[in-house]
Write a protein that holds these residues in place. Structure first.
Motif: not given
Length: 877
Positions: A421, A440-443, A445, A534-535, A538, A541
């Motif tokens: 992550a 780490f996260d497709s969205e 990216d 988003l970052e 994430l 989380e």
């Protein structure tokens, strides 16, 4: 102990503000609200990049932190104001804490870019000596405890928590034992329950008033139950329950949280499960604090070769509470012995442990959502060492090393999560972006790809437009105010295409945009904002997922701490030629023992044996500076080290397990407490005679000083007889009363030792070597000469000694006896109503008679009696 800060006037809302409360500006009204809601602290109020204080609090901040006192003017008046920069606040807050103030941080809890008017502020943290979690305010290798004391009849409950690591300890005992444990743990701050009559302590904690209802049993049980499903397994008395519940309630209040999730290691202990060392013993043996200004002059300094902060704190904890269970001691000694025999393993462990971060404090920041991306990478860097340490211990044979290896949970899931992550070298602030790794996260990216593609299109636009327009000087740029633009210098404005839209006029150029560039700009900004959001989500989380494993991480931290201490003890043993102690003997038998601190400070140290049968009393004589005190202390330190599980500074040592070590060494007066040096000495002696057992080790140095020779010798002899007949503790007693040595021939188990010296032509040489029998001389005059006393004084003293000290001593004793007899007879005559001559009935003579009648002969020393008679005689003359 004083529950108040140096000035309580700075606490609560300023009276001058309250007087015009309705007219205050919204911001100052907000400040007054924060002061009222936290009237137990000095409020630092965020205004932009500064923490500000107003009125009396401002004067306190300016004076304590040495910053400028300014003022703020508005329609309601002129308000004193002082501020400290937020970026450098830790140093100033530390000054306020050191001065005895509690500090409440009222911070902006709303994004200033989104606020339509006044920015919301709220107190986010109460900072006190016992609730500090900021790394800049903490000592890396030291535990910082917050404590609570409660009382139920004759039982006292004591609970402490280190809010920076989550360690929580609970105990209960009678008043004396509870106070000893309080002195040993020395919390930086204390919350004290109703009816707890604490004395003046040897350390100086901040005593904090707190809601008494937090100590109520129902409230305390409710609080404790949120931390453990079995509160009765943590506490064994109502006093312990009250203390533990109030402690955790105050910690929650200070940090503004309903529960401190990372406080999961609640442990109850019985003080009698450890070698008891009261405050006097800790101070006398200089385990943690020294009277010397020389660096490295404590036992902790000698032992502290730890590689990480985890080990440093655990080493101190072991020293504060040595063991009394032989099996547990032997487990530690087995592990240390195995490591002393394997230099390669020690070096390997040291290399890995040196790369370990402070896991306990890291997991606290993670659990409190205060950790940044770098903290998570530090966590992973530490956990990455665990598999290597596990491999290094693969062939371990001792039970404790095998146990440590089993506790080294490699936490593959946590390591993998953080590794996937978080980027390898993240920025300091989460909001700066670039924290979450690609893939780490497709969205994320996808959104990043959109922003990247747009920026790439913009970067190619300059060359494209130069070619299309023929304007070689054309540039494409960006600023935060106007966004993306195409800049054309004034001489080339006639070649600007019609679709260019003017955005900004400069002195030598114009800036334009095109509909397509504007569309790309909006696309890039939307993608960048979305990526940042988003970052952040994430990251939070990931941080929550890591926090959920805090108990496992703390378990690894504990194993690393133990491993570091064991390796440290082995390194110190090898470097200083320490020997493994043997337990099972009834007697203390040390061959060629040394003082671990003194020997390191001296180029040459003379080892000495100690052979002390169980319950024996060794009377030690010899001149000052010859080594008596050092000798006694080194015996005690050998015992302490052995029961910690360390090798000891000796050729060999065969020992029993000791339950307590008592010391009466080097008492000083306590003027504030109303105690003279002699009274302090007697108080320490009282503690020993009441509480020592046959399993205790007692060190006595010069009992009976501060009074007459007759009284002092009588006290020393009576104490010796009591220790022999009634207590049975193994005792080392250093004395200058040579008459006391005669008791060795009268009591079995009492024997004499002395420190040797040679004298040549008036010069004395101390050999620092112990020998059997009493000393033949105290060499007091020679010691005075060594100390630099003027030659005339030394010569006169030597003459007086040579003229017949023995006869003088005898005459002194006779004079003291005669004085008492004369005074007794005279008082007796007055009390029996002997008639006086007419001349003796004058007023002055009656006053003298009254003073003689009022004299308390039972508590009058011979010297005091002589002084009284001399004064009265002069008055009669």
């Amino acid at each position: 102990m004083n529950a108040d800060a140096p000035s309580t006037a700075v606490y609560g809302a300023p009276e001058e503000m309250l007087a015009v409360r309705e007219d205050l500006t919204p911001m100052l009204s907000q400040y007054a609200d924060c002061c009222e809601s936290h009237d137990d602290a000095l409020v630092l109020f965020q205004v932009g990049d500064f923490y500000e204080a107003f009125c009396g609090a401002a004067e306190t901040v300016a004076r304590t932190c040495e910053v400028t006192l300014t003022k703020r003017e508005d329609s309601t008046g002129t308000w004193p104001m002082a501020g400290i920069p937020i970026d450098n606040a830790a140093g100033y807050i530390e000054r306020l804490l050191d001065a005895g103030y509690r500090v409440a941080l009222a911070e902006q809890v709303e994004d200033t870019s989104e606020a339509s008017g006044l920015v919301d502020r709220a107190v986010t943290q109460l900072i006190t000596p016992g609730t500090v979690v900021d790394e800049e305010l903490l000592e890396a290798g030291r535990a910082t405890y917050l404590g609570a004391v409660a009382r139920d009849g004759d039982t006292y409950g004591l609970a402490v928590v280190d809010v920076s690591t989550g360690e929580c300890l609970v105990t209960g005992a009678d008043r004396a034992l509870a106070l000893e444990e309080l002195e040993r743990l020395a919390p930086a701050e204390l919350v004290v329950g109703p009816d707890c009559d604490l004395p003046i302590l040897s350390f100086d904690p901040m005593v904090t008033p707190f809601d008494a209802s937090a100590f109520d049993l129902d409230s305390a049980r409710e609080t404790l139950s949120s931390y453990t499903t079995q509160p009765d397994a943590i506490v064994e008395s109502e006093a312990e329950l009250s203390a533990a519940g109030a402690l955790l309630a105050y910690a929650e209040y200070a940090h503004g949280e309903e529960k401190l999730e990372y406080v999961s290691r609640l442990t109850r202990f019985d003080p009698r499960e450890f070698l008891q060392l009261d405050a006097t013993a800790l101070r006398s043996l200089e385990l943690f604090e020294s009277r010397s200004v020389r660096a490295g002059s404590t036992l902790l300094d000698v032992l502290d070769e730890t590689a990480c902060a985890l080990g440093r704190r655990r080493l101190e904890a072991w020293l504060r509470r040595p063991l009394v269970e032989r099996e547990d001691i032997e487990r530690r000694l087995d592990a240390v012995a195995e490591l002393t025999d394997d230099a390669l393993l020690r070096d390997d462990l040291n290399q890995h442990l040196s790369a370990v971060y402070d896991l306990e404090r890291l997991v606290t920041r993670i659990s409190r959502e205060r950790a940044n991306a770098r903290d998570l990478r530090s966590l992973k860097a530490t956990l990455d060492r665990v598999p290597e340490l596990t491999d290094a211990l693969a062939d371990a044979e001792s039970d404790l090393l095998r146990s440590v290896r089993a506790d080294l949970d490699e936490l593959e899931d946590v390591r993998e999560l953080v590794g996937d992550a978080i980027v390898g070298d993240p920025p300091q602030e989460i909001t700066e972006g670039g924290v979450i790794a690609d893939g780490f996260d497709s969205e994320l990216d996808s959104v990043r790809s959109t922003a990247t593609d747009g920026k790439e299109w913009v970067s190619n636009l300059e060359a494209h437009e130069q070619e299309r327009t023929g304007i070689d000087s054309l540039e494409v740029g960006y600023n935060q105010v106007h966004g993306y633009y195409i800049e054309v210098t004034n001489p080339n404005l006639d070649r600007v295409p019609e679709e260019y839209v003017r955005r900004q006029t400069l002195k030598n150029s114009e800036r334009f945009y095109t509909p397509e560039l504007k569309e790309r700009e909006d696309e890039i900004l939307r993608a960048s904002d979305r990526a940042d959001a988003l970052e952040y989500d994430l990251f939070c989380e990931v941080r929550r997922d890591v926090a959920a494993e805090s108990e496992r991480i703390q378990g690894v931290a504990g194993a690393l701490a133990v491993l570091d201490v064991l390796r440290t003890l082995a390194d110190v043993a090898v470097a200083n030629d320490y020997a493994r102690p043997e337990f099972g003997s009834e007697n203390i038998d040390i061959d060629a023992g040394r003082h671990p601190v003194v020997e390191r400070a001296q180029s040459e140290f003379v080892p000495n044996p100690a052979s002390l049968p169980r319950g024996s009393i060794a009377l030690i004589t010899g001149p000052n500076m010859s080594g008596k005190s050092t000798y006694m202390r080194q015996v005690a330190l050998v015992v302490v080290l052995a029961q910690v599980g360390s090798f000891v500074p000796a050729r060999s040592a065969r020992l029993p397990v000791i339950d307590r070590i008592f010391t009466r060494i080097g008492a000083s007066d306590d003027i504030a407490g109303g105690q003279s040096t002699f009274m302090r000495e007697m108080s320490e002696l009282t503690e020993i005679l009441h509480n020592a057992t046959e399993d205790s080790l007692v060190l006595l140095d010069e009992v009976g000083r501060g009074t007459s020779t007759t009284d002092g010798l009588a006290i020393a002899r009576a104490a010796t007889e009591f220790l022999h007949d009634d207590v049975g503790a193994t005792t080392l007693f250093a004395t200058h009363y040579h008459d006391l040595t005669e008791i060795a021939g009268e009591y079995e188990g009492v024997f004499n030792l002395h420190f040797t010296a040679t004298q040549t032509e008036g010069e004395v040489t101390f050999l620092h070597s112990v020998a059997d029998g009493p000393s033949s001389s105290s060499y007091g005059v020679e010691v005075a000469q060594l100390a630099g006393v003027p030659h005339s004084v030394v010569d006169r003293a030597r003459t007086l000694v040579s003229d017949g000290a023995t006869e003088n001593d005898s005459r002194t004793d006779e004079r003291e006896t005669a004085t008492r007899e004369t005074l007794d007879a005279y008082i007796d005559g007055l009390e029996n109503g002997h008639e006086e001559s007419e001349d003796s009935t004058t007023a002055d003579q009656q006053v003298v008679a009254d003073e003689l009648l009022a004299a308390d002969l039972a508590s009058t020393t011979p010297l005091e009696a002589l002084n009284l008679l001399s004064e009265l005689q002069n008055r009669l003359k």
